[in-house]
Design an enzyme around this catalytic site. Structure first.
Site, PDB file in Angstrom:
ATOM      1  N   ASN A   1       0.830  -1.208   0.000  1.00  0.00           N
ATOM      2  CA  ASN A   1       0.000   0.000   0.000  1.00  0.00           C
ATOM      3  C   ASN A   1       0.863   1.255   0.000  1.00  0.00           C
ATOM      4  O   ASN A   1       1.889   1.309   0.675  1.00  0.00           O
ATOM      5  CB  ASN A   1      -0.929   0.004   1.216  1.00  0.00           C
TER       6      ASN A   1
ATOM      7  N   HIS B   1       5.961  -0.661  -2.645  1.00  0.00           N
ATOM      8  CA  HIS B   1       5.542   0.104  -3.821  1.00  0.00           C
ATOM      9  C   HIS B   1       5.637   1.615  -3.614  1.00  0.00           C
ATOM     10  O   HIS B   1       4.968   2.371  -4.305  1.00  0.00           O
ATOM     11  CB  HIS B   1       4.113  -0.310  -4.230  1.00  0.00           C
TER      12      HIS B   1
HETATM   13  N1  APR Z   1     -10.393  -7.685   4.574  1.00  0.00           N
HETATM   14  C1  APR Z   1      -9.607  -8.600   3.981  1.00  0.00           C
HETATM   15  N2  APR Z   1      -9.422  -8.662   2.649  1.00  0.00           N
HETATM   16  C2  APR Z   1     -10.054  -7.748   1.913  1.00  0.00           C
HETATM   17  C3  APR Z   1     -10.910  -6.758   2.449  1.00  0.00           C
HETATM   18  C4  APR Z   1     -11.073  -6.751   3.855  1.00  0.00           C
HETATM   19  N3  APR Z   1     -11.859  -5.862   4.487  1.00  0.00           N
HETATM   20  N4  APR Z   1     -11.405  -6.000   1.431  1.00  0.00           N
HETATM   21  C5  APR Z   1     -10.881  -6.498   0.306  1.00  0.00           C
HETATM   22  N5  APR Z   1     -10.062  -7.552   0.577  1.00  0.00           N
HETATM   23  C6  APR Z   1      -9.213  -8.329  -0.348  1.00  0.00           C
HETATM   24  C7  APR Z   1      -9.821  -8.667  -1.670  1.00  0.00           C
HETATM   25  O1  APR Z   1     -10.545  -9.889  -1.615  1.00  0.00           O
HETATM   26  C8  APR Z   1      -8.578  -8.777  -2.563  1.00  0.00           C
HETATM   27  O2  APR Z   1      -8.077 -10.100  -2.584  1.00  0.00           O
HETATM   28  O3  APR Z   1      -8.092  -7.525  -0.613  1.00  0.00           O
HETATM   29  C9  APR Z   1      -7.564  -7.879  -1.876  1.00  0.00           C
HETATM   30  C10 APR Z   1      -7.243  -6.603  -2.621  1.00  0.00           C
HETATM   31  O4  APR Z   1      -6.599  -6.948  -3.811  1.00  0.00           O
HETATM   32  P1  APR Z   1      -6.058  -5.858  -4.831  1.00  0.00           P
HETATM   33  O5  APR Z   1      -7.104  -4.843  -5.073  1.00  0.00           O
HETATM   34  O6  APR Z   1      -5.532  -6.597  -6.016  1.00  0.00           O
HETATM   35  O7  APR Z   1      -4.876  -5.123  -4.025  1.00  0.00           O
HETATM   36  P2  APR Z   1      -3.372  -5.592  -3.833  1.00  0.00           P
HETATM   37  O8  APR Z   1      -3.251  -7.051  -3.697  1.00  0.00           O
HETATM   38  O9  APR Z   1      -2.826  -4.735  -2.761  1.00  0.00           O
HETATM   39  O10 APR Z   1      -2.735  -5.154  -5.221  1.00  0.00           O
HETATM   40  C11 APR Z   1      -1.343  -5.312  -5.414  1.00  0.00           C
HETATM   41  O11 APR Z   1      -1.479  -4.139  -7.478  1.00  0.00           O
HETATM   42  O12 APR Z   1      -2.139  -2.445  -8.920  1.00  0.00           O
HETATM   43  C12 APR Z   1      -1.259  -2.850  -8.010  1.00  0.00           C
HETATM   44  O13 APR Z   1       0.311  -1.420  -7.096  1.00  0.00           O
HETATM   45  C13 APR Z   1      -0.980  -1.916  -6.868  1.00  0.00           C
HETATM   46  O14 APR Z   1      -0.019  -2.433  -4.721  1.00  0.00           O
HETATM   47  C14 APR Z   1      -1.036  -2.795  -5.639  1.00  0.00           C
HETATM   48  C15 APR Z   1      -0.808  -4.183  -6.235  1.00  0.00           C
END
Ligand code: APR
Length: 261
Positions: A107, A124
């Site tokens: 994040n 990141h």
């Molecule tokens: N509690 C637990 N999990 C959750 C919640 C919650 N309240 N809300 C959402 N999620 C989960 C979703 O099910 C999903 O698997 O969080 C995850 C979010 O996934 P992404 O949106 O893909 O985010 P992330 O994994 O951080 O993305 C990685 O992708 O685009 C890039 O640079 C950006 O750092 C980011 C990277």
């Protein structure tokens, strides 16, 4: 009421979080969802409305810096209005509770730091940092700028008058080698948790495998199944802010003191 794991599942995780455990946590956008920060994938995700290659690559910035900055300025304003939630608070408390604790986050929102977490590795970068696009000799490598909204878009470097870029790692860019090395070192731990990440973006996604190979007990906390779910010792389905609070409460009882601050 959202689905939450059974008491037995929460106890199991709490049992592994013994007082002298070396604990490493990897977080993703899901940890900040309850604070109101949009995630990237999923129904309401940012990548449903926008294409990463138009907003989060060096090529996109070279092509249209105004468009990219308008998007980052909007995200900065949105994040500035958000507060850390219970998930951030519990992890901040654990960073004090455990002598060997590392928080690796994908994040860029800075909410772990705002909650007071120690030893945060930002894979990141940060949306609150900026850098000179041409890396001019007069400016530092990166510096903090928390102005919201930005008075001028795109903002300009006060040294060379060239463009300034967001201090984040875009698709196609390398993670800072020193940070990556420390993330890899942190997979040498007793408990490795992957929380609120879709586990599809490398190298962050590969860390859980490294932790497993090094003998760590691994667990995932996520609303849904991800590629990490079949790897980890224990996958807990549900909101991070509720599960972490429940596990923390158990730790407080096990240790006979208040778990969270
Ligand atoms: N509690 C637990 N999990 C959750 C919640 C919650 N309240 N809300 C959402 N999620 C989960 C979703 O099910 C999903 O698997 O969080 C995850 C979010 O996934 P992404 O949106 O893909 O985010 P992330 O994994 O951080 O993305 C990685 O992708 O685009 C890039 O640079 C950006 O750092 C980011 C990277």
């Amino acid at each position: 009421m959202p689905n939450v794991p059974s008491s037995r599942a929460l106890d199991l995780l709490a049992d592994h979080l013994t007082a002298n455990a070396r604990v490493t946590v990897l977080t993703g956008a899901g940890v900040s969802a309850a604070s109101g920060v949009p995630t990237f994938r999923g129904e309401e995700g940012l990548w449903k409305q926008h294409r990463p290659e138009q907003l989060a690559t060096p090529e996109a910035f070279a092509r249209d810096p105004r468009l990219v900055w308008e998007w980052y300025d909007w995200r900065r304003q949105r994040i500035a209005a958000c507060r850390p939630n219970k998930a951030h608070e519990v992890l901040a408390a654990w960073s004090e509770r455990y002598t060997d604790f590392t928080l690796i986050t994908q994040n860029v929102d800075g909410l772990h730091e705002r909650a007071g977490t120690h030893n945060v590795l930002r894979m990141h970068g940060s949306i609150w940092e900026v850098a000179c696009w041409t890396r001019c000799a007069g400016s530092p490598l990166r510096w903090r700028d928390e102005t919201v909204p930005l008075p001028v878009i795109p903002p300009r470097c006060s040294h060379c008058d060239g463009l300034i870029r967001p201090g984040v790692v875009w698709f196609g860019e390398a993670i800072e080698p020193g940070i990556l090395m420390r993330c890899r070192e942190a997979t040498r731990c007793d408990v490795f948790l992957t929380i609120g990440t879709s586990a599809v973006v490398n190298p962050a996604a590969s860390l859980v495998q490294e932790a497993l190979e090094r003998g760590a007990y691994t667990a995932e906390i996520n609303l849904e199944a991800t590629p990490a779910s079949s790897l980890v010792d224990h996958a807990l389905r549900g909101p991070a802010e509720i599960i972490l609070a429940a596990v923390n409460e158990r730790l407080g009882r096990l240790c006979g003191s208040g778990g969270s601050r």
